[in-house]
Write an enzyme that holds these catalytic residues in place. Structure first.
Site, PDB file in Angstrom:
ATOM      1  N   ILE A  63      20.774  12.890   3.707  1.00 47.64           N
ATOM      2  CA  ILE A  63      21.832  13.683   3.949  1.00 47.64           C
ATOM      3  C   ILE A  63      23.217  12.823   4.238  1.00 47.64           C
ATOM      4  CG2 ILE A  63      21.617  13.950   6.506  1.00 47.64           C
ATOM      5  CD1 ILE A  63      21.715  16.925   4.296  1.00 47.64           C
ATOM      6  N   ARG A  64      23.041  11.490   4.536  1.00 45.73           N
ATOM      7  CA  ARG A  64      24.218  11.054   4.868  1.00 45.73           C
ATOM      8  C   ARG A  64      25.021  11.106   3.436  1.00 45.73           C
ATOM      9  NH1 ARG A  64      24.652   7.733   8.892  1.00 45.73           N
ATOM     10  NH2 ARG A  64      26.816   8.306   8.314  1.00 45.73           N
ATOM     11  N   TYR A  73      15.253  24.301   4.066  1.00 46.16           N
ATOM     12  CA  TYR A  73      14.150  25.301   4.395  1.00 46.16           C
ATOM     13  C   TYR A  73      14.407  25.137   5.989  1.00 46.16           C
ATOM     14  CZ  TYR A  73       9.773  27.255   4.886  1.00 46.16           C
ATOM     15  OH  TYR A  73       8.605  28.187   5.429  1.00 46.16           O
ATOM     16  N   ARG A  82      19.956   3.759  -3.007  1.00 45.03           N
ATOM     17  CA  ARG A  82      18.816   4.093  -2.826  1.00 45.03           C
ATOM     18  C   ARG A  82      17.606   3.861  -3.637  1.00 45.03           C
ATOM     19  NH1 ARG A  82      19.677   4.761   2.537  1.00 45.03           N
ATOM     20  NH2 ARG A  82      21.339   6.368   2.784  1.00 45.03           N
TER      21      ARG A  82
END
Lengths: 358, 358, 358, 358
Positions: free
Chosen positions: B154-155, B164, B274
Site C-alpha cells: 500500500i506504500r 475487504y 518488488r
C-alpha cells in the site's frame, strides 16, 4: 473564422442538437437558440485521412470477456463537436456501473445480480462520500481545445495527459473566436464573471481584432518557421527558427489537443466544477459534452451524481440555524441572521427563496 | 496449515508451473525445486460459489470496438495462486501496446500500422524515461495476500484500492505460514535481509509457533465476535464484540484481499522495486506473477522493461570514471578509486566483475 | 496493560485534560468522564533517552525570516498522548493563515495588512471550495499508533510517510487494549458501527484475551528472533529468524510509528472524515488531537473549517425540495416525500427535526 | 524589449554572476559570455511597492524551534532574475538535510549528532532509490515565467500551484524575447531541439516579429478590456470585454506568475529533467537557478544528487554486455554489438568514448 460550408475538401459538417440547457446551480433556464450564423461556426476540420482513421477504429469488432457499456460503444471514437473547432472523443474506457459495486464488495464475481441492488448501493456510496469504488472505472478522451482553456483544465492534476507537442510539430492553423452570443462584457459584480452582451460596432471590432491578431501571429509563426502548416518550405535557402521558439508567437486562442485519461471519481470532480454555471463558458461546453458521455457510460452513477452533487446544496453551520428557524416559522431576516449579506443571499438563492434576497 | 488435497469440499488444486527463476539484479540462477511437501501448500480455498462466479465471468462474450489483448483475455478473471492461500486475478484492463504509441502521437487513429514501428517507439520512450504514454494503459487486479505484505504494498500510493473491510465483515480463516524453503535466519550483513536457512528442530518450532498462534488468536477472534467465520452464532444469549475491535487480535499473517488498479507506468515502478531480488520474498512472488500478466498484456513494453530497467545498471558519476579507466586498461582498484568499499563492491557486482570484489 | 505509575524508570505520566467533546455530525453531547481506572491507561512509555531528545529539540532557538505560528511553537515536538500508548507530535510546519492569503493573491509581500481582511478571504475560499491556497501550508507529525489504525490512516494517499521498519528493527513491546468505556458490542443497525457496551464477565474475558494473546505472540516473536526487545540475545548458539518474517506473528493491536507529512487541505480532508462521529473511535481520538494542533496553527482556517465543513449539512436535490416545502409550511412527510426511509431520516436528523424521524 | 537602465522609476538592476556552466549530460563546457547587449535584457521591473514588500519580508526576524537553513535564509524572498523579465523567489521552506535522516530513522530527536553520519545515510538513500525520506522537506517558490514555459512546467503534477488569474486580473505588460545568443534554428537531427544560430537580417526580422506581435496583441488586449494595464479606463462610455475572454488575444510569450510548492524528492525529479541539456533553454535557466537554491538549502543532498543522478549513466541490459566486453579487452564494435546505431552512439557518448562513435 467563418468557413464556407462544403468548399474546403477537408471540412466536414456536424449538425449539433439544439438543446435547452439550464445552468445547474442557478436553475434558471438558459435557452441557447443558435442562429444560422453561429451554426456555421460549428465546423471542425478533419482531413480525409483523419476521418478514415476514425472510421477504421469504429469498424473494429473484438470479442472480450470484459464488461462493456453498450451505449458508450455506440459513440466510441466519434468526434463530438465543441466550440468552433474543438471536439471531444471517447477513445477507450474500463468498467461500468457494475464495476463500482463489484469493487465495493471486493467480489469474486459480478457483485450483484439485480440492477436495483446496484442502484441502491451506488446511491448510498455517492451520498456518503465513499470515493474509492468510483475510482475503479477509467475513461480516456481525445480533446481538441483552445490553449487558454487547456491551461484551466490541466489544473486538475489527478489525470494522465499526452499533449500534442509544439516543440516537435507545427500546430494546426485553427483558433477560437467566440460567437456573438458569447461576447460578454466584464461583470461589474463578479471579478471573474461575465456581464451583459457586447453588441453593435464594439462587438464587430472585438471579433475583427481576435481574427486579425490570430491570423497575423500565425502567419508570422509560419514565416519564422520558414514552413507552412502543411509542411511546405517557404524559402529553400533559409533555416527556420526552432519550433520550440517560434510557437511563443501564437495567441492563447490557438487550438491544441491532447489525450486525457482519468478515473470516474476524478472525472466527476472535474465535471462538478467545470459544468457548473460559475465555470467559464468555454470550458463548460466541454464539460457538458463529457457529462453526456458519462450518462451513456454509467447511467446509475450519472443519476446519483445529479441528485447528490450537481443539484445539491451545501449549508454551513450558521446557515443550518437559519433553515431551522425558517421551518419553525420564526422571524428571521438578514439583519438578525448573523450572516454577511453575501452569505445570506447565497443561502436564499440556493433554496430559491427569491423574495428573501436583499 | 497443510491441507489434505481433495478432502475439503471447498478446496481446489492448482498445479503451478515448475519454473527456473533467476533473481534479477544478481543474475544468479536461483532454482526453485518445489518439493512435494511444498506443493501441498499451494492450495487456495475457493468456495463452490466463488468458483462459479469466476466461471460465469470467464464465460462472458461481449463485442467491443476497444482494443483487446488476446493473450490477457485468456487468463482474465483466473485466480493465479501465490504463496499458500493467496492469489492474483486480472479483473479488467484498458489498452495494449498500441495505445502507448497512439497517445504518444496524439493520434486520430491507431497510431501506426506496423508492429515494428510501434516497437521502435516504445523502446525509445522507455530508454529516454518518457513516462506519460505508459500511463495510458490501465489494469485492475483482485489480490489475496497476507496483511504484513499488504502493508508494504500500500506504500505505492499512485493506485486505486478497495480493501475487504474487517470493520464490516469477518475475515477468512486463513493465514500465511512459510514453506521450509523460506524459513531464513536474519542476515548478518544486511539489516533488512535474510541469511541462511533455519532447519531441524528450530524450524519445526518456528512453524509450530506460527500455526498455533494464528489459530489461537483466530479462535479467540471468533469467541469475542460470538460468531464463527461461517456466520454461525456461538452463544445466542450474548452480543459479540464490535468487528472493528475484535479484528485487532488477529496476527499479521492473516489474509486480506483487495481490488487494486493502476496504470502501466506505476505498475512497472511497482514491479521494478518488488520483483527485485532485494524485495522480501513474500511480495516478490506476487510481483513475479503480475510480471507474467504484463508480458501477456503488453509484450513489447515488457521486453523494453527487461532491457532498460530490470537488467540495467545505474552508474554514478564517480563510478563512470572507474569504468572509463577500466576500459582504457588503466590500473584501478578499490584503494585508489575514491569509492567506499561498499560502493566499489556494488559497482563490481553490477558488472559481474567478481574477481574485483574486495 | 495497566501500568503502576512511576515504578518503571522509563514511564512518564501525562495528565490529559478532562474534556466535553460532542460528536460532530450527530451533535449529541457525548461526555467522556474518565474514571481513575482509565487514567492509568494514559501512559506513554518514553525512555530517558527519548525524553532527552525531545527536550533538546524544544530547547532549540533559531532566528528565521519565515512566518511562524507562535501558539504552535509552544507545543512543537511535544508528545501529546492518545490511547493507552500512542502519541501525536508536531515535528515541523510551514506557513500560517497569512500564507493562504498570500498565495491566493500571488503576492510579492505578506498578502494583507489586516487580520480582518485575511479572515474574510479565508472564509470565502473555504465556502466556495477553493482548494489550492490551503495546499500552501504544510505540517509534519510523528505518530505512534496501533497497526490496525495505521491501516485505516494510510488509505489517505496524498501524504508523505516514513514508517518504522519491522524488517529492519524490532517493534516495541506495546499493544493497544481498549478501556472498558470503549468495549462495545457490534451495532445491530450499522454493519460498521458499535452498539451497547459489553460489561461484566464478558468484558473481563475480552480484555484478558486481548492482553494474553498480544503478550504470548510478542513473547514468541522474541523467541523466534532469538532476541529480546532490548537487544539481548536469548541463545548465543542459535540464529534468529529474519525480522521480516518473525513480525508476521504479531497481533494487529501492536504499536507502530511513523513520520506523516501533509498539506493543510489534505489534512482537513483527513480530519473531516476521521474526526467525524462515524469514524472508528480509535482513529477519531488521533484526529481530535490533531484538530487541536490545527487550531493553534491556523486559527482562522480552523474556525472556517468548523463552520463550512464540520457543522455543515449537505442536502441532495430531492432533499432541497423537502426543505423548501417545510419552509413554506406545506404538509410533507416521509410517505409523500419520494425519499427512502433512510434518506428521510438522515435529512431530518441533519436538521435536528427529531419529531419528524420515522 | 530593451530597457534603458535606470531611467524608469520602477526598474531595478540585478547584476547576475558570470558563470561557466557545463551542460550536464554532454559534459561539454558551454561558456556563456554575456555581452553588454544581453545584460541589458536582465532587467526585471518591480514596482516600488513590490520592492518594499520584499524588503519588509526580508526584515522579519522570528524565533523558532524549527530547524533552519542558514544559507537559504540569506536569500529568502529575494527575486533571482531569470530570462529578460522573469524571476524565482524562495518564499518558504521546511526542513534541511537533517530532516531526511530524522524521518528515515523515525527519530524522537534530531536523528544524528554528526554531519558525517548524516552524509553517509543520505548518500546511501540516494544511491538505492529510497524516496520517502526526501519527501520530508518542502519548499515554496514564487516564479515569474513566460506562459509557454509555464505550460511545460505544469506537467509536473506532484506540486501545489496558485497561478495569477487572468480571469480576475489584468496581466502585466511583459513578454519574453530571446537574446540573440538563443535565436537558434530548428535542429535537423533532433525534432525537438535547436541547431545553429540564426544571425544577420533573419535574426533581426525574427526579433522584430516577436516584439511587434506581442506589443500589438497586448495593445488590442487593453483596447478590448477598455482598460490600461495600470487600471486606467480608456473610454468611460464603454464596457470592456470580460477579462476571461480578452486574455485569449495574448501571445504565449506573455509573462505569468505563480506560487509553486513541492517536496524535495519531486523538486529533484523536476530538476533532473529540466536542468538537463535536452531541456528547452528557457526552462533550463529556471531549473539552474533553483538548483543553486537547493545547494544552499540541503548541501549534502545536493552533492549526492549530482553524483548519483545528474552525472550518472544508465546502462541497459544490452549495453552492460558491451561494457563488460570492453573492460575485458574484447573486440566489440557497432556492427557486432546487437545495438541500433542510435543506441550504440548514446552509450559511447555517455562514457565519452568519442572515438567509438559511428
Amino acid at each position: 473564422m467563418v468557413e464556407v460550408v462544403g468548399t474546403a475538401p477537408t471540412s466536414v459538417m456536424f449538425i449539433t442538437k439544439f438543446v435547452y440547457r439550464h445552468s445547474w446551480k442557478t436553475n434558471s433556464i438558459n435557452i441557447k437558440l443558435l442562429s444560422l450564423d453561429s451554426i456555421i461556426l460549428f465546423i471542425m476540420k478533419l482531413t480525409q485521412e483523419q476521418k478514415q482513421e476514425i472510421a477504421d477504429q469504429q469498424a473494429q469488432k473484438h470479442e472480450t470477456k470484459r464488461v462493456t457499456s453498450v451505449e458508450l460503444e455506440k459513440i466510441l471514437y466519434e468526434a463530438l463537436p465543441v466550440l468552433d473547432h474543438g471536439f471531444v472523443r471517447v477513445v477507450d474506457y474500463m468498467g461500468d456501473d457494475t464495476s463500482i459495486v463489484q469493487s465495493a464488495r471486493v467480489s469474486y464475481g459480478k457483485g450483484t445480480k439485480k440492477v436495483s441492488t446496484d442502484e441502491g448501493l451506488i446511491k448510498y456510496l455517492m451520498r456518503h462520500w465513499h470515493s474509492t469504488p468510483f475510482e475503479m472505472c477509467e475513461i480516456k478522451y481525445h480533446v481538441k481545445l483552445p490553449i487558454f482553456i487547456a491551461r484551466q483544465w490541466i489544473r486538475h492534476r489527478t489525470a494522465n495527459v499526452n499533449e500534442y507537442s509544439a516543440r516537435y510539430s507545427i500546430l494546426d492553423k485553427e483558433f477560437y473566436v467566440p460567437s456573438k452570443e458569447q461576447l460578454s462584457a466584464q461583470s461589474t459584480s463578479n471579478r471573474q464573471g461575465r456581464g451583459d452582451l457586447i453588441t453593435g460596432d464594439q462587438a464587430d471590432e472585438v471579433l475583427k481584432i481576435l481574427k486579425d491578431d490570430a491570423t497575423r501571429t500565425y502567419d508570422n509563426y509560419e514565416k519564422m518557421l520558414n514552413e507552412k502548416f502543411d509542411g511546405t518550405i517557404i524559402d529553400e535557402k533559409k533555416s527556420g527558427l526552432a519550433r520550440e521558439l517560434a510557437r511563443m508567437n501564437l495567441t492563447l486562442n490557438s487550438y491544441t489537443q491532447w489525450y486525457w485519461k482519468t478515473d470516474l471519481l476524478n472525472l466527476l470532480n472535474f465535471l462538478f466544477l467545470r459544468a457548473d454555471s460559475h465555470a467559464q463558458y468555454e470550458i463548460r461546453v466541454y464539460a457538458e459534452t463529457m457529462l453526456d458521455t458519462v450518462k451513456k457510460w454509467v447511467p446509475i452513477t450519472h443519476a446519483a451524481f445529479l441528485d447528490y452533487r450537481v443539484g445539491a446544496v451545501h449549508v454551513s453551520s450558521k446557515g443550518k440555524k437559519i433553515i431551522q428557524q425558517l421551518v419553525k416559522g420564526e422571524k428571521v431576516n438578514y439583519e438578525n441572521s448573523g450572516l454577511s449579506k453575501r452569505e445570506w443571499n447565497e443561502l436564499m438563492a440556493a433554496f430559491e427563496f427569491k423574495e428573501k434576497i436583499v
